[in-house]
Design an enzyme around this catalytic site. Structure first.
Site, PDB file in Angstrom:
ATOM      1  N   GLU A  79       0.908  -1.489   0.043  1.00 33.86           N
ATOM      2  CA  GLU A  79      -0.043  -0.221  -0.140  1.00 33.86           C
ATOM      3  C   GLU A  79       0.684   1.155   0.222  1.00 33.86           C
ATOM      4  O   GLU A  79       2.228   1.244   0.776  1.00 33.86           O
ATOM      5  CB  GLU A  79      -0.627  -0.033   1.026  1.00 33.86           C
ATOM      6  CG  GLU A  79      -0.409  -0.352   2.423  1.00 33.86           C
ATOM      7  CD  GLU A  79      -0.974  -0.357   3.794  1.00 33.86           C
ATOM      8  OE1 GLU A  79      -1.935  -1.032   3.778  1.00 33.86           O
ATOM      9  OE2 GLU A  79      -1.042   0.713   4.593  1.00 33.86           O
ATOM     10  N   CYS A 112       3.600   8.255   0.056  1.00 41.43           N
ATOM     11  CA  CYS A 112       4.106   7.564   0.610  1.00 41.43           C
ATOM     12  C   CYS A 112       4.450   6.036   0.278  1.00 41.43           C
ATOM     13  O   CYS A 112       3.140   5.349   0.240  1.00 41.43           O
ATOM     14  CB  CYS A 112       3.053   7.733   2.817  1.00 41.43           C
ATOM     15  SG  CYS A 112       4.013   6.376   3.745  1.00 41.43           S
ATOM     16  N   CYS A 136       6.809  -7.135   6.737  1.00 40.16           N
ATOM     17  CA  CYS A 136       8.103  -6.589   6.988  1.00 40.16           C
ATOM     18  C   CYS A 136       8.706  -7.254   8.751  1.00 40.16           C
ATOM     19  O   CYS A 136       7.339  -7.973   9.347  1.00 40.16           O
ATOM     20  CB  CYS A 136       7.866  -5.223   8.263  1.00 40.16           C
ATOM     21  SG  CYS A 136       9.177  -4.156   8.783  1.00 40.16           S
ATOM     22  N   CYS A 145       7.432  -4.585  15.079  1.00 45.51           N
ATOM     23  CA  CYS A 145       7.498  -3.580  16.056  1.00 45.51           C
ATOM     24  C   CYS A 145       5.425  -3.892  16.341  1.00 45.51           C
ATOM     25  O   CYS A 145       5.231  -3.519  16.150  1.00 45.51           O
ATOM     26  CB  CYS A 145       7.479  -1.784  15.533  1.00 45.51           C
ATOM     27  SG  CYS A 145       8.786  -2.078  14.988  1.00 45.51           S
ATOM     28  N   CYS A 203       2.879  -1.545  15.323  1.00 45.46           N
ATOM     29  CA  CYS A 203       2.428  -1.395  13.791  1.00 45.46           C
ATOM     30  C   CYS A 203       2.022  -2.495  13.109  1.00 45.46           C
ATOM     31  O   CYS A 203       2.347  -3.475  12.908  1.00 45.46           O
ATOM     32  CB  CYS A 203       4.044  -1.136  12.612  1.00 45.46           C
ATOM     33  SG  CYS A 203       3.868  -1.021  11.385  1.00 45.46           S
ATOM     34  N   CYS A 222       0.491   2.711   8.284  1.00 43.86           N
ATOM     35  CA  CYS A 222       1.296   1.299   8.238  1.00 43.86           C
ATOM     36  C   CYS A 222       0.634   0.198   8.532  1.00 43.86           C
ATOM     37  O   CYS A 222       0.546  -0.378   8.853  1.00 43.86           O
ATOM     38  CB  CYS A 222       1.929   1.953   9.407  1.00 43.86           C
ATOM     39  SG  CYS A 222       1.899   4.136  10.375  1.00 43.86           S
TER      40      CYS A 222
HETATM   41  N1  SAH Z   1      10.161   0.600   9.161  1.00 42.44           N
HETATM   42  C1  SAH Z   1      10.835   2.321   8.617  1.00 42.44           C
HETATM   43  C2  SAH Z   1       9.625   2.765   7.721  1.00 42.44           C
HETATM   44  C3  SAH Z   1       7.835   2.740   8.416  1.00 42.44           C
HETATM   45  S1  SAH Z   1       6.845   2.725   9.334  1.00 42.44           S
HETATM   46  C4  SAH Z   1      10.411   2.584  10.364  1.00 42.44           C
HETATM   47  O1  SAH Z   1      10.105   1.943  11.053  1.00 42.44           O
HETATM   48  O2  SAH Z   1      10.950   3.861  10.518  1.00 42.44           O
HETATM   49  C5  SAH Z   1       6.521   4.438   9.540  1.00 42.44           C
HETATM   50  C6  SAH Z   1       6.199   5.262  10.317  1.00 42.44           C
HETATM   51  O3  SAH Z   1       5.230   4.575  11.282  1.00 42.44           O
HETATM   52  C7  SAH Z   1       7.263   4.638  11.757  1.00 42.44           C
HETATM   53  O4  SAH Z   1       7.394   5.816  12.274  1.00 42.44           O
HETATM   54  C8  SAH Z   1       6.272   3.537  12.669  1.00 42.44           C
HETATM   55  O5  SAH Z   1       6.762   3.670  13.827  1.00 42.44           O
HETATM   56  C9  SAH Z   1       5.573   4.404  11.942  1.00 42.44           C
HETATM   57  N2  SAH Z   1       4.318   3.850  12.999  1.00 42.44           N
HETATM   58  C10 SAH Z   1       3.995   2.615  12.640  1.00 42.44           C
HETATM   59  N3  SAH Z   1       2.665   2.107  13.380  1.00 42.44           N
HETATM   60  C11 SAH Z   1       2.477   2.991  13.728  1.00 42.44           C
HETATM   61  C12 SAH Z   1       1.347   3.250  14.199  1.00 42.44           C
HETATM   62  N4  SAH Z   1       0.252   2.617  14.765  1.00 42.44           N
HETATM   63  N5  SAH Z   1       0.932   4.486  14.277  1.00 42.44           N
HETATM   64  C13 SAH Z   1       1.340   5.443  14.260  1.00 42.44           C
HETATM   65  N6  SAH Z   1       2.557   5.215  13.396  1.00 42.44           N
HETATM   66  C14 SAH Z   1       3.064   4.720  13.412  1.00 42.44           C
END
Ligand code: SAH
Length: 345
Positions: A94, A107, A114, A118, A121, A335
Site C-alpha cells: 500500500e 508515502c 516487514c 514493532c 505497527c 502503516c
Molecule cells: N520501518 C520504517 C518505516 C516504516 S514505518 C520505520 O520504522 O521507520 C513508518 C512510521 O510509522 C514509523 O515511524 C513507525 O514507527 C510509524 N508507525 C507504525 N505504526 C504506527 C501506529 N500504529 N501509529 C503511529 N505510527 C505508527
C-alpha cells in the site's frame, strides 16, 4: 527459461550497457529511460519512437516490473488517498497520497510486509514477504501521479517495510528518482524513515545524500524501547542517537526523530524530560505522532492534553518539536492498516 531483465530498476548507465548488449546504439538508452521514468509506460509497445525490431528484442529480454492499482480509498476528511497495489507474485502493498499546501506527497512501501516486529505497527503482523525492487518502489510514485493527473513533489519512504533492510534497492530508488533524465525529485524532497538499523545508518551517511533521515525512536530509553520495538534489543538507544549524529555530521542535514505517543506507555512527563536530555546537542527535530490505536494490544492514543504537555516540555528544554497532523484516519491510512483489513476479508 532465462529470467527477463528488470529494466525499471536499472539506472541510466546500466540501461546503456543493456542496450549495447542487445546490439543497439547506447543513445537509445536515454530515450527508453525517459519513457520509463517520465511517461511511466507499462509496455514496450508504447515506445513509439523506437523501431519495431528493438521493441521486439526488448520484450523478449526485459520486463517492466511495476505495481498495479488494485483498489483506492479516498478520505472524505482531507482527500488523503490510500492505494492498494498488486505486485509480482500476487503480494499486496500500500501507498498513501497526501495533499498538502506545498504539494502532493506520496508515502511508499519498501517491502511487502516487514520483519521488524514493532508491537504497534500493523505492517509487522504477517512478517516479511519480500523486498520490493527499485522499480516497484518507483512505480508507486509514477502510478499515483498518473492516476492523480498532478505532479508528485515529495516522497516519504514510510509505508510498510524497513528500507534499510532493503538497502541496495532503496539506494537505487533514491538514485533513479533523482535522475535528471527521469522523474527528477530533488533529494531534499525525500524522507527515508528507519526503525534504527545502526550500521546501515552509518553506511547511508557516507553517501552524503541530501535526503531527510527520520528515525523511529518512540521511547526515551532502552527499557521502554525494547518493550515496543524488538530492534532495540540489537542496538542501544545511545548507539542509535550517536549514529543519527554521525549522519547529521556527514550530510549537514537535521535528523527527525519520530515519537508516537501511546497512552501509559511512553507519554509521561518523565519520558519527555529524559528524551530531551538524551537529544541535547544533536542537530535534530522531534515529530510527535498521536499513535493510531492498535486494538490487539490495547494501545491507545494519548490525550490531546498529554500530547501538548509533552510538546511543551520538549520545547522548554530547547528541543525543536512539532506535532504531526493526522491525515486519512477514516480510511485506515496508517502503516499497513488497510492492507491488513484487506487481507482479512
Ligand atoms: N520501518 C520504517 C518505516 C516504516 S514505518 C520505520 O520504522 O521507520 C513508518 C512510521 O510509522 C514509523 O515511524 C513507525 O514507527 C510509524 N508507525 C507504525 N505504526 C504506527 C501506529 N500504529 N501509529 C503511529 N505510527 C505508527
Amino acid at each position: 527459461m532465462i529470467e527477463k531483465a528488470d529494466i525499471l530498476s536499472m539506472n541510466l548507465t546500466e540501461l546503456q550497457n543493456f542496450i549495447v548488449q542487445l546490439g543497439e546504439k547506447s543513445f537509445r538508452a536515454k530515450q527508453i529511460f525517459k519513457w520509463l521514468h517520465q511517461k511511466s509506460i507499462s509496455s514496450f509497445d508504447e515506445l513509439t519512437d523506437i523501431s519495431k525490431d528493438l521493441r521486439k528484442k526488448l520484450s523478449e529480454k526485459a520486463k517492466i516490473q511495476k505495481v498495479s492499482i488494485l483498489e483506492k480509498f479516498i478520505s472524505s476528511e482531507d482527500n488523503t488517498t490510500k492505494y492498494l497495489f498488486q505486485i509480482e507474485n500476487d503480494y499486496i502493498i500500500e501507498s498513501v497520497l497526501m495533499r498538502y499546501e506545498y504539494g502532493n506527497a506520496v508515502c511508499i512501501s519498501s517491502q511487502a510486509g516487514c520483519a521488524m516486529g514493532c508491537s504497534f505497527c500493523a505492517s509487522a503482523m504477517g512478517g516479511l514477504e519480500r523486498n520490493l525492487t527499485a522499480g516497484e518502489m518507483l512505480s508507486q510514485v509514477y502510478e499515483i501521479q498518473k492516476d492523480l493527473g498532478e505532479r508528485i513533489s515529495n516522497v516519504v519512504i514510510m509505508g510498510s517495510g524497513e528500507p534499510l533492510c532493503n538497502f541496495d534497492n532503496s539506494l537505487k530508488f533514491l538514485e533513479i528518482i533523482n535522475s535528471k533524465d527521469g522523474f527528477e525529485i530533488g533529494h531534499r524532497h525525500i524522507t527515508l524513515s528507519t526503525c534504527g538499523i545502526v550500521d546501515k545508518i552509518k553506511k547511508l551517511a557516507k553517501h552524503r545524500l541530501q535526503i531527510t533521515l527520520a528515525v523511529s525512536l518512540h521511547a526515551p530509553n532502552d527499557f521502554i524501547r525494547q518493550k515496543i520495538m524488538p530492534v532495540a534489543k540489537k542496538y542501544s538507544i545511545d548507539e542509535l542517537i550517536f549514529a543519527a549524529k554521525e549522519y547529521a555530521d556527514y550530510t549537514k542535514r537535521r535528523v527527525t526523530f519520530e515519537y508516537a505517543l501511546i497512552k501509559g506507555v511512553n507519554d509521561s512527563e518523565n519520558c519527555a524530560e529524559e528524551l530531551a536530555k538524551r537529544l541535547k546537542g544533536s542537530l535534530c527535530h522531534v515529530n510527535l505522532i498521536p499513535v493510531n490505536d492498535v486494538k490487539e494490544r490495547n494501545y491507545i492514543r494519548s490525550s490531546d492534553k498529554t500530547i501538548n504537555r509533552f510538546y511543551e516540555i520538549l520545547k522548554s528544554l530547547n528541543i525543536e518539536t512539532t506535532i504531526r497532523r493526522r491525515l486519512g484516519s477514516d480510511i485506515n491510512a496508517a502503516c499497513g492498516q488497510l492492507r491488513k483489513r484487506y487481507l482479512k476479508t
